[in-house]
Design an enzyme around this catalytic site. Structure first.
Site, PDB file in Angstrom:
ATOM      1  CB  SER A  76      -0.956  -0.073   1.183  1.00  0.00           C
ATOM      2  OG  SER A  76      -2.096   0.673   0.877  1.00  0.00           O
TER       3      SER A  76
ATOM      4  CG  HIS B 210      -5.725  -2.494   0.609  1.00  0.00           C
ATOM      5  ND1 HIS B 210      -5.002  -2.156  -0.504  1.00  0.00           N
ATOM      6  CD2 HIS B 210      -5.193  -1.766   1.646  1.00  0.00           C
ATOM      7  CE1 HIS B 210      -4.089  -1.250  -0.177  1.00  0.00           C
ATOM      8  NE2 HIS B 210      -4.182  -1.009   1.121  1.00  0.00           N
TER       9      HIS B 210
HETATM   10  C1  GCU Z   1      -5.459   4.703   1.911  1.00  0.00           C
HETATM   11  C2  GCU Z   1      -4.898   5.516   0.770  1.00  0.00           C
HETATM   12  C3  GCU Z   1      -4.076   4.668  -0.193  1.00  0.00           C
HETATM   13  C4  GCU Z   1      -3.049   3.864   0.570  1.00  0.00           C
HETATM   14  C5  GCU Z   1      -3.718   3.086   1.679  1.00  0.00           C
HETATM   15  C6  GCU Z   1      -2.772   2.320   2.596  1.00  0.00           C
HETATM   16  O1  GCU Z   1      -6.432   3.845   1.446  1.00  0.00           O
HETATM   17  O2  GCU Z   1      -5.977   6.150   0.129  1.00  0.00           O
HETATM   18  O3  GCU Z   1      -3.431   5.470  -1.146  1.00  0.00           O
HETATM   19  O4  GCU Z   1      -2.344   3.022  -0.316  1.00  0.00           O
HETATM   20  O5  GCU Z   1      -4.412   3.982   2.514  1.00  0.00           O
HETATM   21  O6  GCU Z   1      -1.621   2.676   2.736  1.00  0.00           O
HETATM   22  O7  GCU Z   1      -3.240   1.349   3.211  1.00  0.00           O
END
Ligand code: GCU
Length: 400
Positions: free
Chosen positions: A237, A379
């Site tokens: 992420s 995710h």
């Molecule tokens: C949020 C953000 C993303 C990021 C994510 C994370 O969802 O919008 O851009 O990748 O956090 O780091 O879990």
């Protein structure tokens, strides 16, 4: 007056020199005629663009960085060696690097290096891990430091059994992940006299995190247990965005893994699918440099999209991964960007994703130097993802 005009002409000439070679790409495949053209003009122009407009450049003034091994011991029933290294930046900022190496190692160990979200002590249920200096602890967590809470993201036994080490540090030790006007992370160590925040083209938090991964790499190059020619930089992420930027800038990283990195990471911005440039800059104003705001709802104005970031890693193996339910990170946009970077790998004679369709859920491409998979689920980074990264490293590092 004449001097000012000459200076302006010079500025226009230098910025014009950096832009034209990439302005034609936008969100399209990177077709470059030769390796020479790529190395001499296109690659430097792309790197300059990302430094100047997206993540921001690292200021020239550099603080001291010192390393000290603070402890070592057995973990996981003696199967794993734990080593902890304190990194001191600018004499005062402390970050702790946690290393797990296979106890039964023959020679130097290749490693996966990545930052963690909530503190080193969360990556494994190992009570001996020193709590990262800036990790939430004590009262905030009701005296429960949540040891091992993120263990599913860090399958240490699986990784070390495969012969790799795990090296990690907590993002908050380098720069706390909130918009604090850049007062309490490492940024102040880099300020020029009288400076109170980064300039519009200077780094934000992701730039600082990526810089710290390179500093850990400096240490790894000196640790005689580490095979520093085989260090894979990895991140999930926001830390996947960080791993890509670290790998793009620092060619000592022999492999790069982006897990669900999404907008500002692997995903193509111009698709505006899920998170957009405007949304990310609004929610996380500290991640990128101020110049990146120029592309809020103006993705069409980007001279090159995120495929350029991936191409900067060529010819080193890169693996982009997505999760089927992670629409916010735009799985197809992540795949397309790896696909659009692929022609650069082909220039180097490296098989890539060229000709491959967006895969079905559960399918992986790991044979060529540009890997991709679409895991089923949300995710996250899971053992299923890691199995594929290990297989990819085995193949591209050691031809296994
Ligand atoms: C949020 C953000 C993303 C990021 C994510 C994370 O969802 O919008 O851009 O990748 O956090 O780091 O879990």
């Amino acid at each position: 007056m004449k001097q000012i005009i000459l200076f302006l002409a010079f500025l226009m000439a230098t910025s014009a020199a950096a832009q034209p070679t990439i302005a034609k790409y936008g969100a399209s495949p990177l077709e470059v005629s030769s390796k020479k053209e790529w190395k001499k003009s296109v690659r430097p122009a792309i790197l300059h663009f990302f430094e100047q407009e997206v993540y921001g450049k690292v200021p020239e003034k550099q603080p001291t960085v010192e390393f000290r091994v603070i402890g070592q011991g057995e973990a996981f029933g003696g199967k794993v060696l734990r080593r902890e290294v304190e990194m001191t930046i600018g004499g005062t900022t402390k970050a702790l690097v946690l290393m797990y190496l296979p106890a039964q190692r023959k020679g130097k160990v290749p490693v996966f290096l990545g930052m963690n979200f909530k503190g080193n002590h969360q990556i494994a249920p190992d009570t001996e891990i020193t709590i990262s200096p800036n990790a939430p602890q004590g009262k905030e967590l009701g005296n429960d430091p949540e040891r091992g809470a993120a263990a599913s993201r860090w399958p240490v036994e699986m990784i070390t059994e495969a012969g790799y080490g795990v090296v990690t540090l907590y993002r908050g030790d380098i720069d706390p992940d909130f918009d604090d006007g850049f007062q309490n992370g490492i940024h102040p160590h880099f300020y020029a006299e009288g400076q109170t925040k980064p300039l519009a083209d200077e780094w934000g938090t992701i730039g600082a995190w990526a810089w710290s991964l390179s500093r850990v790499m400096d240490y790894l190059c000196k640790d005689s247990d580490i095979d520093h020619k085989h260090v894979a930089v990895i991140g999930h992420s926001r830390l996947g965005k960080t791993a890509l930027w670290a790998g793009a800038q620092d060619e000592r990283f022999a492999m790069v893994v982006s897990n669900d990195s999404g907008c500002g990471g692997a995903a193509l911005s111009a698709r505006r699918h899920g998170e957009t440039v405007a949304k990310i800059n609004k929610a996380f104003p500290h991640w990128f440099c101020d110049n990146y705001n120029n592309y809020n709802d103006r993705e069409h104005a980007l001279p090159i999209d995120q495929q350029g970031l991936i191409a900067l890693i060529a010819p080193r193996p890169v693996y982009v991964a997505s999760a089927s339910l992670d629409d916010w990170a735009d799985p197809e946009g992540e795949f397309l960007s790896a696909l659009y970077a692929s022609p650069i790998y082909e220039l180097y004679g490296k098989p890539s994703l060229l000709g491959k369709p967006f895969p079905n859920v559960g399918e992986s491409y790991g044979e060529g130097s540009v890997g991709y998979h679409l895991r089923e689920g949300k995710h996250d980074i899971t053992a299923w993802d890691w199995q594929r990264y290990i297989r990819f490293a085995d193949k591209h590092f050691f031809g296994k």
